[in-house]
Motif scaffolding. Structure first.
Motif, PDB file in Angstrom:
ATOM      1  N   VAL A  88       0.846  -1.186   0.000  1.00 54.94           N
ATOM      2  CA  VAL A  88       0.000   0.000   0.000  1.00 54.94           C
ATOM      3  C   VAL A  88       0.884   1.239   0.000  1.00 54.94           C
ATOM      4  N   MET A  89       0.634   2.164  -0.912  1.00 53.84           N
ATOM      5  CA  MET A  89       1.369   3.431  -0.920  1.00 53.84           C
ATOM      6  C   MET A  89       0.686   4.389   0.045  1.00 53.84           C
ATOM      7  N   LEU A  90       1.381   4.770   1.104  1.00 57.33           N
ATOM      8  CA  LEU A  90       0.838   5.717   2.070  1.00 57.33           C
ATOM      9  C   LEU A  90       1.368   7.114   1.781  1.00 57.33           C
ATOM     10  N   ASP A  91       0.584   8.100   2.127  1.00 57.24           N
ATOM     11  CA  ASP A  91       0.953   9.484   1.839  1.00 57.24           C
ATOM     12  C   ASP A  91       1.865  10.041   2.929  1.00 57.24           C
ATOM     13  N   TYR A  92       2.976   9.339   3.176  1.00 52.97           N
ATOM     14  CA  TYR A  92       3.953   9.761   4.168  1.00 52.97           C
ATOM     15  C   TYR A  92       5.353   9.590   3.588  1.00 52.97           C
ATOM     16  N   GLU A  93       6.321  10.124   4.305  1.00 52.87           N
ATOM     17  CA  GLU A  93       7.721   9.858   4.009  1.00 52.87           C
ATOM     18  C   GLU A  93       8.409   9.456   5.302  1.00 52.87           C
ATOM     19  N   ILE A  94       9.480   8.697   5.185  1.00 51.71           N
ATOM     20  CA  ILE A  94      10.278   8.330   6.351  1.00 51.71           C
ATOM     21  C   ILE A  94      11.205   9.500   6.672  1.00 51.71           C
ATOM     22  N   GLY A  95      11.310   9.832   7.944  1.00 49.82           N
ATOM     23  CA  GLY A  95      12.119  10.990   8.307  1.00 49.82           C
ATOM     24  C   GLY A  95      12.962  10.776   9.549  1.00 49.82           C
ATOM     25  N   ILE A  96      13.952  11.614   9.692  1.00 48.02           N
ATOM     26  CA  ILE A  96      14.783  11.676  10.894  1.00 48.02           C
ATOM     27  C   ILE A  96      14.209  12.752  11.794  1.00 48.02           C
ATOM     28  N   GLY A  97      13.981  12.426  13.055  1.00 47.06           N
ATOM     29  CA  GLY A  97      13.431  13.391  13.990  1.00 47.06           C
ATOM     30  C   GLY A  97      14.512  14.053  14.825  1.00 47.06           C
ATOM     31  N   VAL A  98      14.448  15.379  14.946  1.00 50.67           N
ATOM     32  CA  VAL A  98      15.362  16.126  15.816  1.00 50.67           C
ATOM     33  C   VAL A  98      14.541  17.037  16.706  1.00 50.67           C
TER      34      VAL A  98
END
Length: 313
Positions: free
Chosen positions: A256-266
């Motif tokens: 499933v393509m979700l409308d998100y991106e993987i990110g680094i949190g700071v």
């Protein structure tokens, strides 16, 4: 701000630029969820990256980062991304470990680790117990409101893990999950998506899905293997990793393509660190290193996304 020694891991992971940093893996101390404390050493692995003109310039413009240690909050139970090294329980391995080390190499800092439950990743940074999160975390506004800014770097393709043959006929986050039990990590973006199917199931005259919450992906998978859950949803590469571990018992139902991106949190408000990480990620992508690391860890669905900032502060 770095946490006190009693709250952070005692071991320092290997950094990258030998001329700038002493590379080592030190002894471990226990934490809330694991005894592993250091990343697998990779001495000199990112020398060419650190020597690039872009990274040299970044260290010159961010001298306060050089020679420091940044603590990464992670949930080390996601195959391919971050797990405890099966050959050395005092080390972590995976794509995210390597990516964080590469960023540290470019910017001139070392990385150490504090393992926590998935739902505690953001609170750990927001409270000052860690400096950043490199742990296959989907960047969302709701999560950012917990006190972090995100630097995105990869698109999200979600997989649905089921038992072999997909006996419940699950086809996605749709009415096919009605009446099933879905195992998910606490704090997963999929939790509200599955729960939102309740009214749709009711309209169809079907029972709502049951969401069973756990602290780690490994626990979710064990629930499926034990027959206590019908499905588990996460990054498709993670799903494939678990299938590889249990080829006779597990299968993939859908991507499933979700409308998100993987990110680094700071930490929200730490713009200097955030912007430096974004710039380092850009160089890592331009050099082809992110793609190389994805190949190394067999993350076939790792889709590079131009580093971008998500902030609600």
């Amino acid at each position: 701000m770095l946490p006190s020694k009693s709250l952070r891991t005692a071991g320092l992971a290997s950094g990258a630029l030998a001329a700038l940093l002493a590379l080592s893996a030190c002894s471990s101390s226990s934490s809330a969820t694991d005894d592993a404390t250091t990343a697998a050493p990779a001495a000199g692995a990112y020398q060419s990256l650190a020597d690039s003109s872009a990274c040299v310039d970044l260290r010159e413009t961010n001298p306060d980062l050089v020679g420091t240690t940044k603590t990464n909050a992670l949930n080390p139970h996601t195959p391919g991304y971050e797990v405890i090294d099966p050959e050395n329980p005092d080390q972590y391995i995976g794509f995210d470990i390597d990516l964080g080390e590469a960023i540290g190499a470019c910017l001139g800092f070392e990385v150490d680790y504090i393992p926590v439950g998935f739902a505690e990743l953001i609170p750990t940074v927001a409270s000052g117990q860690a400096d950043w999160i490199v742990s296959n975390l989907y960047a969302t506004e709701e999560r950012a409101q917990g006190g972090v800014d995100f630097i995105s770097y990869s698109k999200v393709f979600d997989g649905i893990l089921v038992t072999t043959g997909n006996p419940k006929g699950i086809t996605g986050i749709d009415t096919s999950v009605c009446g099933t039990t879905v195992a998910l990590n606490k704090g997963y973006v999929e939790v509200p998506l599955v729960e939102a199917m309740g009214p749709e199931c009711e309209k169809a005259g079907l029972p709502a899905p049951t969401v069973s919450l756990f602290d780690s992906s490994a626990d979710c998978v064990q629930a499926i293997l034990a027959g206590r859950a019908d499905a588990y949803m996460n990054d498709i590469n993670t799903v494939k990793g678990y299938i590889a571990e249990h080829p006779d018992e597990l299968d993939s139902a859908e991507t499933v393509m979700l409308d998100y991106e993987i990110g680094i949190g700071v930490l929200q408000g730490d713009h200097a660190f955030r912007d430096a990480v974004q710039a380092a990620l850009t160089e890592i992508q331009d050099s082809g290193l992110q793609a190389e690391l994805a190949t190394k860890w067999k993350l076939d669905e790792n889709a590079v996304a131009e580093p971008s900032i998500l902030s609600v502060g």
